[in-house]
Structures are given as C-alpha cells and as structure tokens.
Design a protein around this motif. Structure first.
Motif, mmCIF file in Angstrom:
data_model
loop_
_atom_site.group_PDB
_atom_site.id
_atom_site.type_symbol
_atom_site.label_atom_id
_atom_site.label_comp_id
_atom_site.label_asym_id
_atom_site.label_seq_id
_atom_site.Cartn_x
_atom_site.Cartn_y
_atom_site.Cartn_z
ATOM 1 N N LEU A 213 -2.178 -12.077 -0.644
ATOM 2 C CA LEU A 213 -2.824 -10.894 -0.069
ATOM 3 C C LEU A 213 -2.293 -9.682 -0.814
ATOM 4 O O LEU A 213 -1.082 -9.506 -0.946
ATOM 5 C CB LEU A 213 -2.504 -10.768 1.417
ATOM 6 N N LYS A 214 -3.198 -8.837 -1.292
ATOM 7 C CA LYS A 214 -2.795 -7.681 -2.091
ATOM 8 C C LYS A 214 -3.651 -6.476 -1.740
ATOM 9 O O LYS A 214 -4.740 -6.614 -1.177
ATOM 10 C CB LYS A 214 -2.930 -7.993 -3.582
ATOM 11 N N ILE A 215 -3.156 -5.316 -2.104
ATOM 12 C CA ILE A 215 -3.872 -4.056 -1.927
ATOM 13 C C ILE A 215 -4.227 -3.532 -3.315
ATOM 14 O O ILE A 215 -3.359 -3.447 -4.187
ATOM 15 C CB ILE A 215 -2.997 -3.010 -1.184
ATOM 16 N N ASP B 91 0.857 -1.186 0.000
ATOM 17 C CA ASP B 91 0.000 0.000 0.000
ATOM 18 C C ASP B 91 0.890 1.231 0.000
ATOM 19 O O ASP B 91 1.613 1.485 0.961
ATOM 20 C CB ASP B 91 -0.908 -0.001 1.235
ATOM 21 N N PRO B 92 0.864 2.035 -1.081
ATOM 22 C CA PRO B 92 1.747 3.201 -1.146
ATOM 23 C C PRO B 92 1.372 4.302 -0.152
ATOM 24 O O PRO B 92 2.172 5.193 0.108
ATOM 25 C CB PRO B 92 1.589 3.688 -2.589
ATOM 26 N N ASP B 93 0.170 4.232 0.414
ATOM 27 C CA ASP B 93 -0.263 5.239 1.375
ATOM 28 C C ASP B 93 0.121 4.877 2.807
ATOM 29 O O ASP B 93 -0.064 5.686 3.717
ATOM 30 C CB ASP B 93 -1.788 5.424 1.304
ATOM 31 N N ALA C 123 -8.004 -4.326 0.539
ATOM 32 C CA ALA C 123 -7.168 -5.524 0.596
ATOM 33 C C ALA C 123 -8.001 -6.703 0.105
ATOM 34 O O ALA C 123 -9.187 -6.807 0.418
ATOM 35 C CB ALA C 123 -6.697 -5.765 2.024
ATOM 36 N N PHE C 124 -7.378 -7.569 -0.676
ATOM 37 C CA PHE C 124 -8.091 -8.734 -1.203
ATOM 38 C C PHE C 124 -7.153 -9.923 -1.290
ATOM 39 O O PHE C 124 -5.937 -9.788 -1.186
ATOM 40 C CB PHE C 124 -8.721 -8.425 -2.571
ATOM 41 N N TYR C 125 -7.744 -11.088 -1.474
ATOM 42 C CA TYR C 125 -7.004 -12.344 -1.577
ATOM 43 C C TYR C 125 -7.034 -12.785 -3.033
ATOM 44 O O TYR C 125 -8.098 -13.013 -3.600
ATOM 45 C CB TYR C 125 -7.638 -13.403 -0.677
ATOM 46 N N ASP C 126 -5.877 -12.879 -3.652
ATOM 47 C CA ASP C 126 -5.749 -13.270 -5.058
ATOM 48 C C ASP C 126 -5.878 -14.783 -5.178
ATOM 49 O O ASP C 126 -4.993 -15.522 -4.773
ATOM 50 C CB ASP C 126 -4.396 -12.799 -5.583
ATOM 51 N N GLN C 127 -6.990 -15.236 -5.728
ATOM 52 C CA GLN C 127 -7.226 -16.668 -5.892
ATOM 53 C C GLN C 127 -6.851 -17.172 -7.286
ATOM 54 O O GLN C 127 -7.073 -18.343 -7.601
ATOM 55 C CB GLN C 127 -8.680 -17.003 -5.587
ATOM 56 N N SER C 128 -6.269 -16.294 -8.106
ATOM 57 C CA SER C 128 -5.903 -16.727 -9.455
ATOM 58 C C SER C 128 -4.786 -17.765 -9.383
ATOM 59 O O SER C 128 -3.963 -17.755 -8.474
ATOM 60 C CB SER C 128 -5.468 -15.536 -10.310
ATOM 61 N N TRP D 220 -6.423 -6.054 -9.456
ATOM 62 C CA TRP D 220 -7.505 -5.227 -8.928
ATOM 63 C C TRP D 220 -8.378 -6.020 -7.969
ATOM 64 O O TRP D 220 -8.586 -7.210 -8.137
ATOM 65 C CB TRP D 220 -8.372 -4.703 -10.073
ATOM 66 N N CYS D 221 -8.935 -5.328 -6.979
ATOM 67 C CA CYS D 221 -9.852 -5.993 -6.053
ATOM 68 C C CYS D 221 -11.076 -6.482 -6.821
ATOM 69 O O CYS D 221 -11.604 -7.540 -6.541
ATOM 70 C CB CYS D 221 -10.257 -5.055 -4.922
ATOM 71 N N SER D 222 -11.506 -5.691 -7.809
ATOM 72 C CA SER D 222 -12.639 -6.059 -8.638
ATOM 73 C C SER D 222 -12.403 -5.543 -10.050
ATOM 74 O O SER D 222 -12.251 -4.342 -10.254
ATOM 75 C CB SER D 222 -13.929 -5.439 -8.078
ATOM 76 N N MET D 223 -12.384 -6.435 -11.000
ATOM 77 C CA MET D 223 -12.211 -6.009 -12.385
ATOM 78 C C MET D 223 -13.429 -5.218 -12.843
ATOM 79 O O MET D 223 -13.321 -4.291 -13.641
ATOM 80 C CB MET D 223 -11.990 -7.239 -13.279
#
Length: 153
Positions: free
Chosen positions: A108-110, A60-62, A119-124, A131-134
């Motif tokens: 885990l990604k932002i 998270d850059p912030d 924050a979301f969990y990348d299941q790919s 992105w959290c949501s495309m």
C-alpha cells in the motif's frame, strides 16, 4: 484485488486531492460511504483521525502521524480465528492488520505527486512502484524534471 485491499484503499481514498473532494467532510457522506459497505459508521472525527493516521503510516507527507485505535475482536469459528469489528474504522483496521500479517502492508503506497496523493496497491514483483499511474502522475513528474534540467543548462 482482495476485499481487504479494496476496503483499506477505499477508506484511504475517501479524500481526492485532484478533485478537491472529501467523503469525510460531512457526516451524511461518511455515513453513506460506510453503509454502502454494510458497515456501521464511527463518529466523523474518529474516521478523520483514523484516515490521517493510516495515510501518515503509509508515507503521506501531508498527513499527521497519530496513535489511534478501534475495537477489533478475535473470534473463533469452525473456519478458524477471524478478526471482527463492529464499526467501519474497526473493519478498516482489521483489514489493515490482515494485510500486515500476510506481508502485504508495504504494497500500500501513497502517490508522491503533490496534486494527487492517491493511495494505491503496488502489484509489481519487487514492490518498487512509485506512482499511482505512470501515464498520469509519473509522466507529469518526469516531464517537470526534464523541463527543470533543460532550463538549468
């Protein structure tokens, strides 16, 4: 989603940039969040530092990187060794440690959208989701980039 993922994401997402809400703005909200999960709340300042450090560690850059800790014990029962914590931040750190040991921490990604940062969990399969949501953030960013390219011509 595993309980560890849910706990860590829940803690990371106690701040919502889009809605301008933050569970860690007030002690009563923080205490309610922790108690809803049957956890003992830490001091609010400790929770704020821990969340910021975790978010920074995920890119998270912030968020400001920091070295923070919380008491976590290794206990041994008939089921085997387990990480145990007496507080909410300790429980989140224990869950994050279990994710790291299982090779799931990098999932885990932002979200990179300035107006999101969810924050979301990348299941790919190849762990390449950005992105959290495309449908929402990814689409907005692609549309923005398209408009910028169109105006440059």
């Amino acid at each position: 989603m595993s309980p560890d993922v849910s706990l860590v994401l829940g803690f990371l997402n106690t701040v919502d940039v889009e809605q301008d809400t933050d569970v860690l703005r007030t002690e009563p909200d923080w205490h309610a969040w922790a108690r809803e999960r049957d956890l003992r709340p830490d001091a609010l300042a400790d929770a704020v530092r821990a969340r910021g450090a975790l978010r920074a560690a995920l890119g998270d850059p912030d968020a400001m990187p920091a070295e923070v800790g919380a008491p976590v014990e290794v206990t041994l029962s008939a089921a085997g060794p387990e990480l145990a914590a007496a507080s909410a931040v300790g429980a989140v750190f224990a869950a994050a440690a279990r994710l790291a040991v299982r090779g799931e921490w990098d999932r885990l990604k932002i979200c990179p959208a300035d107006d999101c940062r969810w924050a979301f969990y990348d299941q790919s399969r190849n762990r390449s989701r950005t992105w959290c949501s495309m449908k929402v953030c990814g689409n907005r960013q692609k549309a923005r980039a398209f408009r910028e390219r169109s105006t440059e011509r």
